[in-house]
Write a protein that holds these residues in place. Sequence first.
Motif, PDB file in Angstrom:
ATOM      1  N   ARG A 102       0.846  -1.183   0.000  1.00 12.67           N
ATOM      2  CA  ARG A 102       0.000   0.000   0.000  1.00 12.67           C
ATOM      3  C   ARG A 102       0.888   1.242   0.000  1.00 12.67           C
ATOM      4  N   LEU A 139      -9.655  -1.601   2.013  1.00 14.03           N
ATOM      5  CA  LEU A 139      -8.229  -1.252   2.020  1.00 14.03           C
ATOM      6  C   LEU A 139      -7.818  -0.351   0.869  1.00 14.03           C
ATOM      7  N   ASP A 140      -8.642  -0.268  -0.153  1.00 13.35           N
ATOM      8  CA  ASP A 140      -8.239   0.476  -1.348  1.00 13.35           C
ATOM      9  C   ASP A 140      -9.474   0.955  -2.079  1.00 13.35           C
ATOM     10  N   SER A 142      -8.024   3.397   2.332  1.00 21.96           N
ATOM     11  CA  SER A 142      -9.387   3.223   2.789  1.00 21.96           C
ATOM     12  C   SER A 142     -10.044   4.602   2.810  1.00 21.96           C
ATOM     13  N   ALA A 175     -12.627  -5.568   7.305  1.00 20.52           N
ATOM     14  CA  ALA A 175     -13.196  -6.053   6.035  1.00 20.52           C
ATOM     15  C   ALA A 175     -13.767  -7.455   6.214  1.00 20.52           C
ATOM     16  N   GLU A 205      -2.830  -1.441   8.861  1.00 17.38           N
ATOM     17  CA  GLU A 205      -3.353  -2.298   7.797  1.00 17.38           C
ATOM     18  C   GLU A 205      -4.083  -3.507   8.372  1.00 17.38           C
ATOM     19  N   SER A 206      -3.551  -4.089   9.450  1.00 19.36           N
ATOM     20  CA  SER A 206      -4.179  -5.289  10.019  1.00 19.36           C
ATOM     21  C   SER A 206      -5.568  -4.972  10.588  1.00 19.36           C
ATOM     22  N   GLU A 219      -9.174   6.702   5.666  1.00 20.41           N
ATOM     23  CA  GLU A 219      -7.820   7.264   5.771  1.00 20.41           C
ATOM     24  C   GLU A 219      -7.644   8.534   4.945  1.00 20.41           C
ATOM     25  N   LEU A 279      -7.637  -2.671   9.304  1.00 19.92           N
ATOM     26  CA  LEU A 279      -8.529  -2.569   8.148  1.00 19.92           C
ATOM     27  C   LEU A 279      -8.872  -3.958   7.606  1.00 19.92           C
ATOM     28  N   ARG A 280      -7.875  -4.855   7.592  1.00 19.30           N
ATOM     29  CA  ARG A 280      -8.139  -6.209   7.074  1.00 19.30           C
ATOM     30  C   ARG A 280      -9.168  -6.938   7.935  1.00 19.30           C
TER      31      ARG A 280
END
Lengths: 368, 368
Positions: free
Chosen positions: A3, B27-28, B35, A23, A16-17, B38, A19-20
């Motif tokens: 990213r 995430l994207d 995100s 999701a 990031e973890s 973000e 957000l994962r």
Amino acid sequence: MTRPYNFSAGPAAMPESVLRLAAVEMLDWQGSGMSVMEMSHRGKAFMSICETAERDLRELLAVPSQFRILFMQGGGLAENAIVPLNLSRGGAVDFVVTGGWSQKSAKEANKYATARIAASNEADGHTSLPTPASWKLGKDAQYVHLCSNETIHGVEFHELPDLKALGCDAPLVIDFSSHVASRPVDWSRVGLAFGGAQKNLGPAGLTLVVVREDLLGHALAVCPSAFDYKTVADNGSMYNTPPTYAIYMAGLTFQWLKRQTAGGLSGVAAIEQQNKAKAELLYSFIDNSQFYQNKVAKDCRSRMNIPFFLRDEARNEAFLSGAQAAGLLQLKGHKSVGGMRASIYNAMPLEGVQALVSYMREFEMTQA
Amino acid sequence: MTRPYNFSAGPAAMPESVLRLAAVEMLDWQGSGMSVMEMSHRGKAFMSICETAERDLRELLAVPSQFRILFMQGGGLAENAIVPLNLSRGGAVDFVVTGGWSQKSAKEANKYATARIAASNEADGHTSLPTPASWKLGKDAQYVHLCSNETIHGVEFHELPDLKALGCDAPLVIDFSSHVASRPVDWSRVGLAFGGAQKNLGPAGLTLVVVREDLLGHALAVCPSAFDYKTVADNGSMYNTPPTYAIYMAGLTFQWLKRQTAGGLSGVAAIEQQNKAKAELLYSFIDNSQFYQNKVAKDCRSRMNIPFFLRDEARNEAFLSGAQAAGLLQLKGHKSVGGMRASIYNAMPLEGVQALVSYMREFEMTQA
């Protein structure tokens, strides 16, 4: 795929973890058959999410038991009114102005109280901190307000003032929006701390207030019930429907923070070491450069928000478009300061700052 | 796997396709590398998300150009203070009390204005609507407030009053939190409408305000800047950092709503047909039953919130635990009313109501 690194001042990068996991849990939180967004705030599932978030935050920030943790809405700008509505009793309040945010706070407080400027660094363009011994604190102040990290100007209190030692009995109010949970807080010197979540805690729309219990119950008659700290505290932050999903995301961020370790430390103490390392890397590169500069006095430079300038400002656009192409996002400075700003909150890994420094070095060489 | 049906009064069920898209984009967002959580609220990406959401909402609700759409925070309970702070000018305000929410609104308004009860259905336990011709409206009212759908008591205005025809020139303020976007709004009869998002629009933490332009700019001096409608409007809902992710989720919900079709209709007109069919199915089952009952007068029953009772209340717990086991969630009634409540907002499919009716029929048989 890696990213990009996101240097936004807020809303800002999240781990990031976190957000994962969000999701994965979006349609079904832990077998409940519901998204967290779809849960009644008074149901068992969400109550457990909210209680866990509050407990984790209390542990992370070592909040003493005589302080209440409130989850509110409206961000720092709303708190600029909500704090004097609750604490000023319509009297006098002393402000220490060290940048754009404390300036705004003082202006808004004037609606409800007599906002006095006890000290200001305006004369040097908000690049230093007036020493506490020089502050003009009134005996009649209901509280003393400061912004412990100025997001726009990049000025940070590395030590909170000891008001008692200065002969002042008023409680200290700190706006810690942009460095909350990046370092420990000395609660013995604080009466109330507030901050928007959108820098270090989670998504925008959640506001954190930590308030000493004896300061509850003194709101002005014109304070909206939803913003009366006592009403919020008495109802466990559920007088009005709280921003449930933002609380859930903040809770996941707290769990991520608890897992951080560095040099035998964990949690906030660990992330503080990482934040120091990241800031030192960037400041030392800038200080050793003839091409870039930071104007803030060395003893009060923010670890979170680092405004910097190209000595030749005609190259700003080229710098920013090159950064974007290199996967370094949202580096443009605040319009009131200009230049660049790198916000390197908890969720920014050291690798992100290394990538920024590499890019800055390369950019300088291509411009030679 | 089929998801359970969630009858929560709010925060409430969201369209499954909306949640799926949010999970994919977590995430994207559309190749941005970020995100939505973000993104700087002032960056191009989020600005486009916010503008699209506002445009879609204006189209869906056919909001005329002389009305402004504001995205705020604090929910309906905060608006109970924010509306009189902005519109009362400290004078008199007339309230039509038809249930728990309008009652709360009147109480809070008394902090800023003289809140008068123009009409009330309290005598019959909030199960009817006083006819507009009977309302005692003062010539000096700054505005008239009503709750167009009472979430707790299940009473809905199926037609908004024409205040002008009643000889009243004051603007009408409606709290449409729990039926916004479930049916069209007759804006010719409305001055201001407000609602929390967490029933029909998106996640908790976002508040929608639709206000006629001539009502801006009259806030009391004690109104916090972040809640002054004119300040919010002048800054495109970005005076303070907006709840960005909640706006994004609401925007996805608006796009889902635009895709709805029924009998040659689309958007809100289509969802209204679906909502009518869902409500008729449940009410007619209850009315034909000796086991269940709904106490609200037939001409003002809510299509969204349907409180109902087992004639033998000793069976409530068995009803609820059986419902949970059958994948029918959050059916317990509000504590002030008791019994059960089925909230069947836009995102509840007809199949969910059919499943509820089947379960109710089976439960009755097992109890015979």
